[in-house]
Motif scaffolding. Structure first.
Motif, PDB file in Angstrom:
ATOM      1  N   TRP A 259       0.833  -1.212   0.000  1.00 53.40           N
ATOM      2  CA  TRP A 259       0.000   0.000   0.000  1.00 53.40           C
ATOM      3  C   TRP A 259       0.868   1.263   0.000  1.00 53.40           C
ATOM      4  O   TRP A 259       0.509   2.251  -0.633  1.00 53.40           O
ATOM      5  N   GLN A 260       1.998   1.250   0.673  1.00 52.97           N
ATOM      6  CA  GLN A 260       2.875   2.419   0.626  1.00 52.97           C
ATOM      7  C   GLN A 260       3.477   2.596  -0.766  1.00 52.97           C
ATOM      8  O   GLN A 260       3.592   3.720  -1.263  1.00 52.97           O
ATOM      9  N   THR A 261       3.846   1.481  -1.393  1.00 53.96           N
ATOM     10  CA  THR A 261       4.371   1.552  -2.759  1.00 53.96           C
ATOM     11  C   THR A 261       3.329   2.155  -3.696  1.00 53.96           C
ATOM     12  O   THR A 261       3.640   3.002  -4.538  1.00 53.96           O
ATOM     13  N   ALA A 262       2.079   1.715  -3.560  1.00 57.09           N
ATOM     14  CA  ALA A 262       1.006   2.259  -4.394  1.00 57.09           C
ATOM     15  C   ALA A 262       0.819   3.750  -4.156  1.00 57.09           C
ATOM     16  O   ALA A 262       0.628   4.525  -5.098  1.00 57.09           O
ATOM     17  N   SER A 263       0.884   4.163  -2.901  1.00 58.46           N
ATOM     18  CA  SER A 263       0.729   5.579  -2.576  1.00 58.46           C
ATOM     19  C   SER A 263       1.850   6.409  -3.192  1.00 58.46           C
ATOM     20  O   SER A 263       1.609   7.482  -3.764  1.00 58.46           O
ATOM     21  N   GLN A 264       3.072   5.915  -3.094  1.00 55.58           N
ATOM     22  CA  GLN A 264       4.212   6.630  -3.663  1.00 55.58           C
ATOM     23  C   GLN A 264       4.118   6.733  -5.184  1.00 55.58           C
ATOM     24  O   GLN A 264       4.625   7.675  -5.783  1.00 55.58           O
ATOM     25  N   ALA A 265       3.439   5.763  -5.798  1.00 58.43           N
ATOM     26  CA  ALA A 265       3.273   5.772  -7.253  1.00 58.43           C
ATOM     27  C   ALA A 265       2.058   6.578  -7.690  1.00 58.43           C
ATOM     28  O   ALA A 265       1.795   6.707  -8.892  1.00 58.43           O
ATOM     29  N   GLY A 266       1.293   7.121  -6.733  1.00 57.87           N
ATOM     30  CA  GLY A 266       0.144   7.949  -7.059  1.00 57.87           C
ATOM     31  C   GLY A 266      -1.162   7.189  -7.201  1.00 57.87           C
ATOM     32  O   GLY A 266      -2.102   7.686  -7.831  1.00 57.87           O
ATOM     33  N   TYR A 267      -1.254   6.016  -6.569  1.00 50.61           N
ATOM     34  CA  TYR A 267      -2.445   5.182  -6.718  1.00 50.61           C
ATOM     35  C   TYR A 267      -3.221   5.018  -5.414  1.00 50.61           C
ATOM     36  O   TYR A 267      -3.917   4.016  -5.219  1.00 50.61           O
ATOM     37  N   SER A 268      -3.139   5.979  -4.529  1.00 54.22           N
ATOM     38  CA  SER A 268      -3.813   5.850  -3.233  1.00 54.22           C
ATOM     39  C   SER A 268      -5.330   5.911  -3.357  1.00 54.22           C
ATOM     40  O   SER A 268      -6.039   5.514  -2.429  1.00 54.22           O
ATOM     41  N   GLN A 269      -5.860   6.402  -4.487  1.00 52.41           N
ATOM     42  CA  GLN A 269      -7.317   6.383  -4.658  1.00 52.41           C
ATOM     43  C   GLN A 269      -7.818   4.962  -4.869  1.00 52.41           C
ATOM     44  O   GLN A 269      -9.002   4.672  -4.638  1.00 52.41           O
ATOM     45  N   TYR A 270      -6.938   4.068  -5.315  1.00 58.62           N
ATOM     46  CA  TYR A 270      -7.285   2.648  -5.452  1.00 58.62           C
ATOM     47  C   TYR A 270      -6.920   1.885  -4.180  1.00 58.62           C
ATOM     48  O   TYR A 270      -7.747   1.151  -3.626  1.00 58.62           O
ATOM     49  N   PHE A 271      -5.681   2.009  -3.740  1.00 52.45           N
ATOM     50  CA  PHE A 271      -5.198   1.331  -2.550  1.00 52.45           C
ATOM     51  C   PHE A 271      -5.461   2.233  -1.340  1.00 52.45           C
ATOM     52  O   PHE A 271      -4.639   3.072  -0.987  1.00 52.45           O
ATOM     53  N   VAL A 272      -6.617   2.047  -0.747  1.00 55.93           N
ATOM     54  CA  VAL A 272      -7.095   2.948   0.301  1.00 55.93           C
ATOM     55  C   VAL A 272      -6.509   2.530   1.657  1.00 55.93           C
ATOM     56  O   VAL A 272      -6.548   1.353   2.027  1.00 55.93           O
ATOM     57  N   ASP A 273      -5.988   3.498   2.378  1.00 53.95           N
ATOM     58  CA  ASP A 273      -5.321   3.221   3.650  1.00 53.95           C
ATOM     59  C   ASP A 273      -6.351   3.045   4.767  1.00 53.95           C
ATOM     60  O   ASP A 273      -6.493   3.884   5.661  1.00 53.95           O
ATOM     61  N   THR A 274      -7.075   1.952   4.698  1.00 56.72           N
ATOM     62  CA  THR A 274      -8.042   1.607   5.738  1.00 56.72           C
ATOM     63  C   THR A 274      -8.163   0.095   5.791  1.00 56.72           C
ATOM     64  O   THR A 274      -7.947  -0.590   4.786  1.00 56.72           O
ATOM     65  N   THR A 275      -8.481  -0.443   6.960  1.00 57.67           N
ATOM     66  CA  THR A 275      -8.625  -1.886   7.108  1.00 57.67           C
ATOM     67  C   THR A 275     -10.042  -2.304   6.759  1.00 57.67           C
ATOM     68  O   THR A 275     -11.012  -1.719   7.246  1.00 57.67           O
ATOM     69  N   GLY A 276     -10.165  -3.310   5.912  1.00 57.04           N
ATOM     70  CA  GLY A 276     -11.472  -3.782   5.481  1.00 57.04           C
ATOM     71  C   GLY A 276     -11.875  -5.076   6.159  1.00 57.04           C
ATOM     72  O   GLY A 276     -11.302  -5.474   7.183  1.00 57.04           O
ATOM     73  N   GLY A 277     -12.862  -5.738   5.599  1.00 60.51           N
ATOM     74  CA  GLY A 277     -13.365  -6.974   6.167  1.00 60.51           C
ATOM     75  C   GLY A 277     -12.445  -8.150   5.906  1.00 60.51           C
ATOM     76  O   GLY A 277     -11.502  -8.080   5.122  1.00 60.51           O
ATOM     77  N   GLN A 278     -12.715  -9.255   6.585  1.00 61.07           N
ATOM     78  CA  GLN A 278     -11.975 -10.496   6.392  1.00 61.07           C
ATOM     79  C   GLN A 278     -12.656 -11.303   5.295  1.00 61.07           C
ATOM     80  O   GLN A 278     -13.846 -11.559   5.355  1.00 61.07           O
ATOM     81  N   ILE A 279     -11.865 -11.714   4.298  1.00 67.10           N
ATOM     82  CA  ILE A 279     -12.400 -12.375   3.116  1.00 67.10           C
ATOM     83  C   ILE A 279     -11.869 -13.806   3.023  1.00 67.10           C
ATOM     84  O   ILE A 279     -10.658 -14.026   3.115  1.00 67.10           O
ATOM     85  N   THR A 280     -12.763 -14.765   2.838  1.00 68.46           N
ATOM     86  CA  THR A 280     -12.336 -16.136   2.545  1.00 68.46           C
ATOM     87  C   THR A 280     -11.940 -16.184   1.077  1.00 68.46           C
ATOM     88  O   THR A 280     -12.781 -16.053   0.205  1.00 68.46           O
ATOM     89  N   ASP A 281     -10.666 -16.396   0.816  1.00 64.92           N
ATOM     90  CA  ASP A 281     -10.156 -16.314  -0.547  1.00 64.92           C
ATOM     91  C   ASP A 281      -8.953 -17.235  -0.680  1.00 64.92           C
ATOM     92  O   ASP A 281      -8.568 -17.922   0.283  1.00 64.92           O
ATOM     93  N   ASP A 282      -8.320 -17.225  -1.848  1.00 57.68           N
ATOM     94  CA  ASP A 282      -7.216 -18.141  -2.108  1.00 57.68           C
ATOM     95  C   ASP A 282      -5.955 -17.846  -1.304  1.00 57.68           C
ATOM     96  O   ASP A 282      -4.982 -18.607  -1.406  1.00 57.68           O
ATOM     97  N   HIS A 283      -5.912 -16.792  -0.537  1.00 61.24           N
ATOM     98  CA  HIS A 283      -4.743 -16.530   0.309  1.00 61.24           C
ATOM     99  C   HIS A 283      -4.819 -17.260   1.646  1.00 61.24           C
ATOM    100  O   HIS A 283      -3.829 -17.321   2.377  1.00 61.24           O
TER     101      HIS A 283
END
Length: 341
Positions: A259-283
């Protein structure tokens, strides 16, 4: 594709600063040296878009269908074209309702001899029924899955192409994994019934069969990775990626790095600095079974929860795919990889 479980209240902050001072031997002036950042090659969103479109043209990639076989062949061939060492895991997965799926995980390795390795993953299969569609007539139809599946695969194919054609390459090894049989799960059953085999409280029945298989049967004996990044639904216009709750639980340092890398690249509108929900996913399986810290970059609606409007509907087609979002995700990943030491 996935289900939101709970909202996480945990947030982590990590500051990156690295500097040192040294005494100049010729005089008493001190100079400060800051750690330099490597500039990654440009990510081509048009090319990623083309790879997504090609997957969609095969038709819904539902296991046990010709479109599934054709798409798998295409993905393996593309990875080989881009210089990857390709390993395929063919396996039979049993669904929550007892069906047998001829499934196939596809792994493409860049710099296969490197000791330090990073996993990049996405699922490539399509959901067999559009259960979230408002039109009941469409709910039994398979999902085209342009965003929910094909978008992440398209980004990773373009990433492999970019690295292969670049004169300068990352020093780390990269394993691109296309997980199969992620999206067969039964939503209602999943909400009330947990996976019994592993006893894992995060694993709902029927979802993420390919990532579970890989986590229990790693593609190389003794395989390990420094960390992993999963992409899921990373192509829609105006997408927002919160810091997914389980990612923050399992691998907060990796989340904050990305997320810091995204912010430095100017993409913080996509990579939002907030914690979201827990997702059951392939990770989940790589974290809990393979013990590889893996995070999830996944489109969730900030504040209200839920996913993009066409999720699990017949409308998940190419009209949802936005080159700006693909660029933000792909360029961020390249920047992260090129600055790993």
């Amino acid at each position: 594709m996935t289900r939101t479980i709970t909202l996480s209240a945990v947030a982590f902050l990590m500051a990156f600063s690295s500097c040192k001072t040294k005494q100049n031997e010729s005089d008493t002036t001190q100079t400060t040296e800051q750690t330099s950042t490597v500039t990654a090659p440009a990510f081509n969103a048009d090319s990623a878009y083309t790879y997504i479109d090609q997957q969609v043209k095969f038709g819904p990639r539902v296991p046990n269908t010709p479109a599934h076989v054709q798409t798998g062949n295409y993905l393996a061939a593309k990875l080989k074209q881009f210089g990857c060492e390709v390993i395929e895991q063919n396996f039979v997965a049993t669904t929550w309702d007892g069906k047998k799926l001829n499934a196939r995980n596809i792994i493409g390795s860049i710099n296969p001899k490197a000791t330090k390795r990073i996993v990049l993953a996405s699922h490539w299969d399509s959901r067999p029924h559009a259960d979230q569609d408002s039109d009941k007539a469409d709910q039994s139809k398979p999902v085209t899955a342009a965003n929910d599946g094909a978008s992440g695969v398209g980004v990773l194919l373009e990433l492999a192409r970019t690295i292969q054609q670049s004169q300068q390459k990352p020093t780390v090894g990269i394993d691109i994994i296309f997980f199969d049989a992620e999206d067969w799960g039964n939503g209602e059953k999943a909400a009330n019934d947990f996976e019994k085999e592993s006893g894992n409280q995060y694993d709902y029945i029927g979802f993420c069969l390919g990532s579970r298989y890989w986590s229990k049967n790693l593609h190389k004996p003794g395989y390990s990775a420094y960390y992993g990044i999963l992409l899921d639904m990373v192509g829609a216009k105006g997408a927002t990626f919160a810091k997914e709750g389980l990612s923050m639980q399992f691998a907060p340092t990796v989340v904050n790095k990305v997320w810091q890398t995204a912010s430095q690249a100017g993409y913080s509108q996509y990579f939002v600095d907030t914690t979201g929900g827990q997702i059951t996913d392939d990770h989940v399986a790589p974290n809990t079974i393979a013990k590889i810290p893996m995070i999830d970059i996944i489109h969730t609606n900030i504040g209200t929860g839920g996913f993009f409007p066409a999720w699990h509907t017949a409308e998940d087609d190419m009209s949802n795919i936005d080159r700006g979002t693909l660029k933000a995700v792909g360029q961020t990943l390249l920047q992260v990889l090129y600055n790993e030491q």
